[in-house]
Scaffold this motif. Structure first.
Motif, PDB file in Angstrom:
ATOM      1  N   SER A 145       0.835  -1.194   0.000  1.00 46.02           N
ATOM      2  CA  SER A 145       0.000   0.000   0.000  1.00 46.02           C
ATOM      3  C   SER A 145       0.875   1.250   0.000  1.00 46.02           C
ATOM      4  N   GLY A 146       0.344   2.297  -0.590  1.00 45.39           N
ATOM      5  CA  GLY A 146       1.036   3.579  -0.559  1.00 45.39           C
ATOM      6  C   GLY A 146       1.982   3.752  -1.724  1.00 45.39           C
ATOM      7  N   LEU A 147       2.375   5.011  -1.926  1.00 47.37           N
ATOM      8  CA  LEU A 147       3.165   5.351  -3.106  1.00 47.37           C
ATOM      9  C   LEU A 147       4.399   6.145  -2.702  1.00 47.37           C
ATOM     10  N   ASN A 148       5.562   5.623  -3.109  1.00 49.30           N
ATOM     11  CA  ASN A 148       6.797   6.396  -2.973  1.00 49.30           C
ATOM     12  C   ASN A 148       7.722   5.977  -4.124  1.00 49.30           C
ATOM     13  N   GLU A 149       8.905   6.484  -4.145  1.00 55.08           N
ATOM     14  CA  GLU A 149       9.820   6.171  -5.240  1.00 55.08           C
ATOM     15  C   GLU A 149      10.074   4.666  -5.320  1.00 55.08           C
ATOM     16  N   GLY A 150      10.098   4.025  -4.123  1.00 53.26           N
ATOM     17  CA  GLY A 150      10.307   2.586  -4.063  1.00 53.26           C
ATOM     18  C   GLY A 150       9.216   1.822  -4.810  1.00 53.26           C
ATOM     19  N   THR A 151       7.969   2.299  -4.696  1.00 57.02           N
ATOM     20  CA  THR A 151       6.857   1.648  -5.400  1.00 57.02           C
ATOM     21  C   THR A 151       7.114   1.680  -6.908  1.00 57.02           C
ATOM     22  N   VAL A 152       7.522   2.867  -7.382  1.00 57.15           N
ATOM     23  CA  VAL A 152       7.779   3.046  -8.812  1.00 57.15           C
ATOM     24  C   VAL A 152       8.910   2.128  -9.268  1.00 57.15           C
ATOM     25  N   ARG A 153       9.969   2.074  -8.473  1.00 52.07           N
ATOM     26  CA  ARG A 153      11.119   1.209  -8.827  1.00 52.07           C
ATOM     27  C   ARG A 153      10.717  -0.268  -8.798  1.00 52.07           C
ATOM     28  N   TYR A 154       9.878  -0.635  -7.821  1.00 50.37           N
ATOM     29  CA  TYR A 154       9.419  -2.025  -7.716  1.00 50.37           C
ATOM     30  C   TYR A 154       8.694  -2.448  -8.999  1.00 50.37           C
ATOM     31  N   ILE A 155       7.751  -1.598  -9.417  1.00 48.66           N
ATOM     32  CA  ILE A 155       6.954  -1.927 -10.607  1.00 48.66           C
ATOM     33  C   ILE A 155       7.877  -2.082 -11.820  1.00 48.66           C
TER      34      ILE A 155
END
Lengths: 479, 254
Positions: free
Chosen positions: A39-49
């Protein structure tokens, strides 16, 4: 999208979640996800995807820049509804999938996902009348296939992720060119976390006889679906693309924020049809735009039923001489729903023509808003626009607003605008009831009559589907 | 044999319930009979027919309406329609975008049991049969219901609906008002074609001339919310000759 036959077999389907009603899309199965960005959005989320998708570095860069743009942009509540502020970006799950590679046959699709699409009638429709189908389940397509006859013509129909890997040269040329990342806060969000969606390329002169279809299904709670679609019709090519959308009814909100870009090169024709039936917890904030070159034609048929808030204004940039753009928009807002829809026509060449016909229906406390933008600059000549917006109010507490912004400079153009508001009268309902129709059937018929001149232009399967959705909505709206 | 019984009926406007318009009306119509109600304007004739059909603007404040001994007052307008009541409207509503064929199809479908699907081929066959019987052009049913229709076309549309829905009791509310002689014939020919042991008709009319074409079994004179005189066709002719003042004077004399 399910036809009545499928509806009739509801009771035979195994293991639907408990406590759901029987309206079409409102069911969910337990699905195990291999990939979950949390859940939630940060730079890590973008890199994960990006890493899960094994993307090229330029795509990650594109995403990270977009993420920054998303953070920088304010919510557009200075003109749009304050309800946008109810979206809690920290609670949303941005990526959920069982894997990145769609299956080419339904037999290979995992059972828990396959039965969802079977219940929605997708494999059956594919057999009957489609040239190709992509079925997206949460973040990724579970199935994607194009019939041999179409593939042999050189038509590419892949998920966006596949196309980015297999056809980067075609993709990159137009990606983000029709709708820049910074177009609005939600196009920026999509550009940061996009996953799924279709890529279509139709080679020069190829006319795809049957429609290609995508079906977008949200299954998970608190989920955000961010598909990215790019359709390119090369010179003289023709293609029709249809999309359907459903989600189960959750008590929490769900976000659907797609970006769809169309490119019609010289003399090409693209028709893009949407019949959306989102559950009423879905924020549906979609940016759709097409670029029409010389003698090209882009037509959006956009039917919005359901959702909590839809903001969608399909547009056409008329870039080449004699390009034509058309938007047909039907929106139905029921209790607790706000359909903020319309169209954009940006004339950028001489003798370009655009047409907008929008019909909205407000039921109960439902609210519909038409927003149109037509822009014809001074240096052009011979441009034409026709805008028609009609609103139908079912109850006295329903609401409709119209904001047509038509900017025409210069005196060498022809522009027409018509608007009307009508109400279904007690007398009309009584008349129909006197012939034996229930109040709900009477209202449904009145609504279907109101949109009939538009619906009669749709492919048959979609007009039947739309009629059925209207019937379902009106059934629920009468006490 | 089916019976429609109106028993000591009182009707008022829903928002003016203490001002009755129909004031204790009694009338029994059997299937197979044609009854005409005549009377001056403002005497409650149209109110009567709308109240029987269940129009939400009218409240029944006393008495009862029964089909075969069973009260219909608790029924919704559509339930009454499906129970066999048909109201031919004086001013039929327009339904833009809905063709006559589709409208009638929905009405026929509404009469089927739940889950039963209408047989489209059989439906069109029956529809075209009725149109031939009423000498209506085939193109007519592709037009939107009453949308932009002339007075005569609206009546034709009402008659066609009546023929398709085959009611047990037809209430015809001033069907003849504002019609020229040709339109009047359409209505009369239609009713005469459908006339038979299965159909009871209540003809509401201000003028006698409709009764030249549709010969009623009984004629009732309505005045001030009640039926004040009943007779055969001769009564209509007498009214035509003497005018309604004759009834008023007679009443005053009692």
């Amino acid at each position: 999208m399910a036809d009545t036959e499928i509806l009739g077999t509801d009771s035979a389907v195994e293991n639907p979640a408990v406590g759901i009603d029987q309206s079409v899309g409102d069911f969910t199965y337990d699905v195990k996800y291999e990939f979950d960005a949390g859940s939630g959005l940060n730079e890590g989320t973008v890199r994960y995807i990006s890493s899960v998708k094994k993307e090229a570095p330029w795509i990650l860069d594109f995403r990270l820049k977009a993420y920054q743009t998303f953070l920088d942009k304010p919510m557009p509540t200075h003109w749009a509804t304050k309800d946008l502020e109810s979206i809690d970006f920290s609670k949303i799950r941005y990526y959920l999938s069982q894997g990145q590679k769609p299956k080419r046959t339904w037999d290979e699709v995992p059972d828990d996902i396959k039965k969802t699409f079977e219940r929605l009638g997708i494999p059956e429709q594919e057999r009957k009348f489609l040239a190709g189908v992509e079925a997206q389940f949460d973040s990724e397509a579970a199935y994607s296939n194009v019939k041999d006859i179409v593939a042999k013509q050189g038509v590419i129909f892949l998920t966006s992720s596949e196309a980015l890997r297999e056809h980067p040269e075609l993709f990159r040329k137009w990606f983000g060119k029709v709708i820049p990342t910074s177009d609005n806060k939600f196009s920026a969000l999509n550009s940061a976390v996009f996953s799924g969606g279709s890529f279509i390329y139709v080679p020069k002169g190829v006319k795809v006889a049957m429609p290609l279809q995508a079906y977008f299904r949200i299954n998970a709670e608190n989920f955000g679906q961010f598909e990215r679609t790019l359709i390119i019709a090369d010179e003289g090519a023709e293609v029709t693309y249809m999309e359907g959308c459903t989600a189960p009814k959750f008590s929490t909100s769900t976000l659907h924020s797609a970006v769809v870009e169309l490119v019609a090169l010289k003399g090409a024709k693209i028709q893009y049809i949407t019949v959306q039936n989102w559950a009423n917890n879905v924020f549906n904030l979609v940016t759709k735009r097409g670029l029409a070159m010389e003698d090209a034609e882009i037509k959006w048929i956009d039917c919005n039923i359901g959702s909590r808030l839809t903001m969608k204004y399909p547009g056409v940039i008329l870039k080449g001489r004699r390009a034509r753009g058309e938007v047909i928009s039907i929106a139905l807002a029921n209790d607790g729903q706000h359909q903020d829809t319309g169209a954009k026509m940006i004339h950028a060449a001489d003798e370009t023509t655009s047409s907008i016909v929008a019909k909205s229906i407000s039921v109960g406390q439902g609210r519909s808003t038409y927003r149109g933008q037509v822009h014809i600059p001074k240096h052009l000549k011979g441009c034409k626009n026709n805008t028609e917006c009609d609103a139908l109010l079912i109850n006295s507490n329903s609401r409709t607003d119209t904001y047509p912004a038509i900017t025409v400079r210069g005196d060498r153009h022809a522009v027409q605008h018509e608007a009307s508001v009508s109400k279904v009268s007690e007398e009309m309902i009584f008349y129909m009831q006197q012939r034996g129709l229930t109040e709900a059937q009477a209202m449904s018929l009145a609504v279907n009559g109101f949109v009939n001149d538009l619906v009669s232009q749709f492919p048959m399967e979609y007009s039947v589907e739309l009629k059925r959705l209207i019937d379902l909505e009106m059934e629920g709206s009468v006490g | 044999m089916h019976t429609l019984e109106i028993r000591d009926l009182f009707v008022a406007l829903t928002d003016q319930p203490d001002k009755p318009i129909v004031k204790g009306l009694n009338l029994t119509i059997k299937a197979g009979e044609i009854h005409a109600i005549m009377g001056p304007n403002g005497t409650g004739k149209s109110t009567l027919s709308k109240a029987i059909a269940g129009h939400p603007g009218y409240a029944i404040t006393g008495g009862d309406v029964l089909i075969d001994g069973k009260s219909i007052l608790e029924m919704e307008p559509d339930e009454r329609a499906r129970a066999g009541i048909f109201l031919a409207f004086q001013y039929p509503s327009e339904i833009p975008g809905v063709s006559i064929a589709n409208f009638l199809r929905a009405a026929v479908q509404a009469r089927l049991a739940e889950g039963e699907e209408l047989d489209a081929t059989a439906y069109y066959k029956r529809l075209y049969g009725k149109m031939d019987m009423l000498k209506i052009d085939r193109k007519f049913t592709s037009r939107a219901v009453n949308d932009g229709f002339s007075g005569g076309e609206k009546k034709r549309c009402e008659i066609l609906q009546m023929a398709m829905l085959e009611p047990t009791f037809a209430l015809m509310d001033e069907t003849d008002s504002g019609l020229d002689i040709d339109a009047l014939r359409i209505v009369a020919d239609g009713v005469n074609t459908m006339r038979g042991p299965k159909l009871g008709v209540l003809l509401i009319t201000h003028y006698q001339r409709l009764l030249d074409y549709i010969v009623p079994d009984q004629v009732h004179v309505m005045y001030d919310g009640r039926i004040v005189k009943t007779g055969d066709k001769g009564l209509a002719l007498e009214l035509e000759a003497k005018g309604y003042d004759w009834v008023k004077k007679e009443l005053a004399a009692v």
